[in-house]
Motif scaffolding. Structure first.
Motif, PDB file in Angstrom:
ATOM      1  N   ASP A 126      -2.471 -37.063  -8.541  1.00 25.65           N
ATOM      2  CA  ASP A 126      -3.906 -36.877  -8.664  1.00 25.65           C
ATOM      3  C   ASP A 126      -4.202 -35.973  -9.942  1.00 25.65           C
ATOM      4  O   ASP A 126      -3.208 -35.598 -10.659  1.00 25.65           O
ATOM      5  CB  ASP A 126      -4.515 -36.383  -7.540  1.00 25.65           C
ATOM      6  N   LEU A 127      -5.626 -35.807 -10.081  1.00 30.79           N
ATOM      7  CA  LEU A 127      -5.973 -34.886 -11.350  1.00 30.79           C
ATOM      8  C   LEU A 127      -5.276 -33.482 -11.368  1.00 30.79           C
ATOM      9  O   LEU A 127      -4.742 -33.061 -12.427  1.00 30.79           O
ATOM     10  CB  LEU A 127      -7.514 -34.960 -11.443  1.00 30.79           C
ATOM     11  N   GLU A 128      -5.473 -32.912 -10.214  1.00 31.33           N
ATOM     12  CA  GLU A 128      -4.799 -31.738 -10.364  1.00 31.33           C
ATOM     13  C   GLU A 128      -3.202 -31.602 -10.331  1.00 31.33           C
ATOM     14  O   GLU A 128      -2.665 -30.308 -10.998  1.00 31.33           O
ATOM     15  CB  GLU A 128      -5.198 -30.779  -9.068  1.00 31.33           C
ATOM     16  N   THR A 129      -2.428 -32.288  -9.604  1.00 32.04           N
ATOM     17  CA  THR A 129      -1.033 -32.359  -9.777  1.00 32.04           C
ATOM     18  C   THR A 129      -0.613 -32.901 -11.303  1.00 32.04           C
ATOM     19  O   THR A 129       0.468 -32.261 -11.873  1.00 32.04           O
ATOM     20  CB  THR A 129      -0.265 -33.198  -8.833  1.00 32.04           C
ATOM     21  N   LEU A 130      -1.415 -33.669 -11.823  1.00 33.53           N
ATOM     22  CA  LEU A 130      -1.157 -34.187 -13.155  1.00 33.53           C
ATOM     23  C   LEU A 130      -1.185 -33.214 -14.251  1.00 33.53           C
ATOM     24  O   LEU A 130      -0.590 -33.209 -15.203  1.00 33.53           O
ATOM     25  CB  LEU A 130      -2.123 -35.280 -13.428  1.00 33.53           C
TER      26      LEU A 130
END
Length: 603
Positions: free
Chosen positions: A402-406
């Protein structure tokens, strides 16, 4: 994240504060809900990071993708035309389990794309009626009060606008933004990924792994030009049963009496990077962590009714700062002890039931929120303490993208469906088309990802062409092995083409799971009008010829073109842009491929 905090008051006690940034056509924000009062808030039952409506000029079409669910349909396109209502929620508490948290929408006039940053369970609701598209993004099934001065982080949102463009153009805007402004980068600013090798495929079947065998495998890999050596879930605990030893985070002395440092040292001596695996969030009974830190663990309700694989599992409660400290101190010390370049964090459980079971009646959703906040804190601390470390976000094979893990990690295993099991394989004879579909679907959004490769012929490796590569089988022993030349050609090609994987990706012919026929794609570099075109003829493709229409070709220009029939290079030629724009390709054999490398030389 760039941008100042912007408070938006919506009640006497509660306030939203958002960090935000806008870069070109993309805006991102991270909202936080705060109770500024000296008393507890009223019960919060609707939590949305985005709730808005846009006027539309026609039917609205949805372009998304499946997530990973250890299925041959992982990351397959999910397209719904003329939508009325859609609700998206991932499975079990991991953000890309079953549905991918990026999608695009168009009304045939304008398009936009949305990305979601929440590494647990998020929801998106889309409704089109009466000339308006309503979009909501937030957390489902919450019901909590906030204590005085307490705050909770909410899902972050990425919004990319593409006026007058297609949904595919909106996806390309997001892909470029993630590539240049979100993902972890190598020191040169490019992709941090690499070619790699490890022996976990063998351990799955034999339960045998030891220092000597690992060093022998890495020496062979280094001699062939592989860039990183990977020790996966085969090194720790007391017995060679990887799934039941999580929580015993010390090297198995019977097989690794000196730990993993001799393996890492040998890899570094040979110019390779070193990767090791952990799964700190999942804890088994009768392990060191279970005995020593029982107050830091969450339990699953109705454990006897869960899948046999997960029965007995406990969850490290990253919502407790002490658990974050434990995980950080353990991981950090092992990174230092093993002199690690890439830390691989797995997470193969379904945490949602354990989170809900731990919630008080007036705090539904809080355990999950605190766990996700703790996960980000853990990774941020690891990256701060070990500058240059690369985190690999595995999570059961691509289930927490997701945006935060990326922002914090990369993806070295996008799906476990291509992994082996005790019977030798999961995807079976569909493995190449499965790889094509995964690279097609994920490649629309991400430049960086990788999978597990068990064949080295051109058709197989180009079916899985991306920035990363894992040789997931025994390597050819010598030049007499018929696959030796294929692997040498594979590695040379991957290193040569890797810079193009960062560039714009254009789908030309979509792969089809039901019939492995023709598929094709292009990567184009705008800075020097160069690129690559790959066409794949599957084992069921009757036609041997196809005309492709690559994008961004100047019909008035002249291009130098190098063609490869599988790994056989043909002499470079010069052709007109008009001919390249209407590129006639012949692939004489089934289960074969053609690569075209082009570069404009005039015009």
């Amino acid at each position: 994240m760039d941008g100042a905090g912007v408070p938006v008051r919506f009640s006497a006690t509660l306030q939203i504060r958002a960090q935000w940034r806008t870069i070109g056509a993309v805006t991102e924000w991270i909202p936080t809900l705060i109770n500024n009062s000296a008393k507890s808030s009223e019960r919060v039952t609707e939590v949305r990071s985005l709730a808005t409506a846009w006027p539309t000029r026609g039917p609205v079409d949805f372009y998304g993708n499946n997530g990973s669910h250890e299925s041959i349909h992982d990351f397959e396109d999910r397209i719904e035309l003329d939508i009325d209502e859609i609700e998206l929620i991932p499975h079990g508490g991991r953000s890309s389990d079953g549905i991918f948290p990026f999608f695009a929408l168009t009304d045939q006039h304008d398009a936009f794309a949305i990305g979601i940053g929440w590494s647990g369970r998020w929801c998106a609701k889309l409704r089109h009626a009466a000339g308006a598209l309503q979009v909501e993004v937030g957390l489902p099934q919450v019901g909590f009060v906030l204590r005085p001065q307490e705050s909770v982080r909410l899902p972050s949102v990425l919004l990319a606008r593409a006026p007058g463009a297609s949904a595919d153009q909106a996806r390309r805007v997001v892909r470029s933004h993630l590539t240049h402004h979100v993902r972890p980068k190598a020191p040169d600013g490019k992709s941090p990924l690499f070619t790699s090798h490890g022996t976990m495929y063998r351990f799955h079947v034999t339960r045998i792994a030891n220092e000597q065998g690992e060093i022998e495998a890495l020496e062979r890999a280094a001699a062939m030009g592989i860039e990183a050596y990977w020790v996966d879930a085969c090194w720790y605990g007391n017995l060679p049963d990887w799934a039941k030893e999580v929580g015993n985070w010390y090297a198995r002395r019977s097989d690794f009496p000196r730990g993993l440092r001799p393996i890492s040292d040998r890899a570094h001596e040979l110019g390779m990077k070193f990767i090791f695996w952990m799964e700190p969030e999942r804890v088994r009974p009768d392990t060191e962590w279970a005995r020593t830190y029982p107050d830091l663990l969450l339990h699953y309700p109705n454990d006897d009714k869960r899948h046999p694989w997960y029965r007995g599992d406990m969850l490290l409660n990253l919502g407790d700062p002490r658990a974050v400290d434990l995980a950080f101190e353990t991981v950090s010390s092992l990174i230092t002890e093993f002199n690690t370049d890439i830390y691989r964090q797995d997470f193969s459980g379904y945490p949602l039931d354990a989170w809900y079971a731990a919630d008080a009646p007036d705090r539904v959703g809080i355990t999950e929120i605190r766990h996700i906040e703790g996960l980000y804190a853990l990774w941020d601390r690891i990256r701060a303490a070990h500058p240059g470390i690369l985190i690999d976000n595995c999570a059961g094979g691509g289930r927490r993208i997701d945006l935060e893990t990326l922002r914090r990690a990369t993806v070295l295993t996008r799906s476990d469906i291509v992994d082996v099991d005790d019977e030798g394989g999961k995807a079976g004879d569909k493995v190449n088309i499965v790889n094509q579909i995964q690279c097609w679907g994920l490649g629309q959004w991400l430049a960086d990802h990788a999978g597990l490769n068990n064949a080295f012929d051109a058709y197989a490796t180009r079916s899985a062409l991306c920035t990363g590569f894992m040789a997931y089988r025994d390597l050819p022993e010598n030049e007499q092995d018929p696959e030796y030349a294929d692997l040498i050609a594979t590695l040379a090609e991957l290193k040569r083409l890797r810079p193009f994987m960062d560039e714009e990706r254009i789908g030309l012919i979509a792969p089809d799971l039901d019939k492995e026929a023709l598929a094709a794609f292009q990567h184009h570099r705008h800075s020097d009008a160069s690129g690559i075109i790959v066409a794949l003829r599957g084992p069921e493709a009757n036609a041997d010829s196809v005309t492709l229409h690559p994008e961004y070709i100047d019909v008035g220009g002249t291009y130098q073109v190098t063609k490869w029939n599988d790994y056989r290079q043909l002499p470079a030629t010069r052709i007109s842009g008009a001919a390249l724009k209407e590129l006639a390709m012949t692939i004489a054999q089934r289960r074969s491929s053609v690569l075209v490398e082009y570069h404009r030389v005039s015009g």
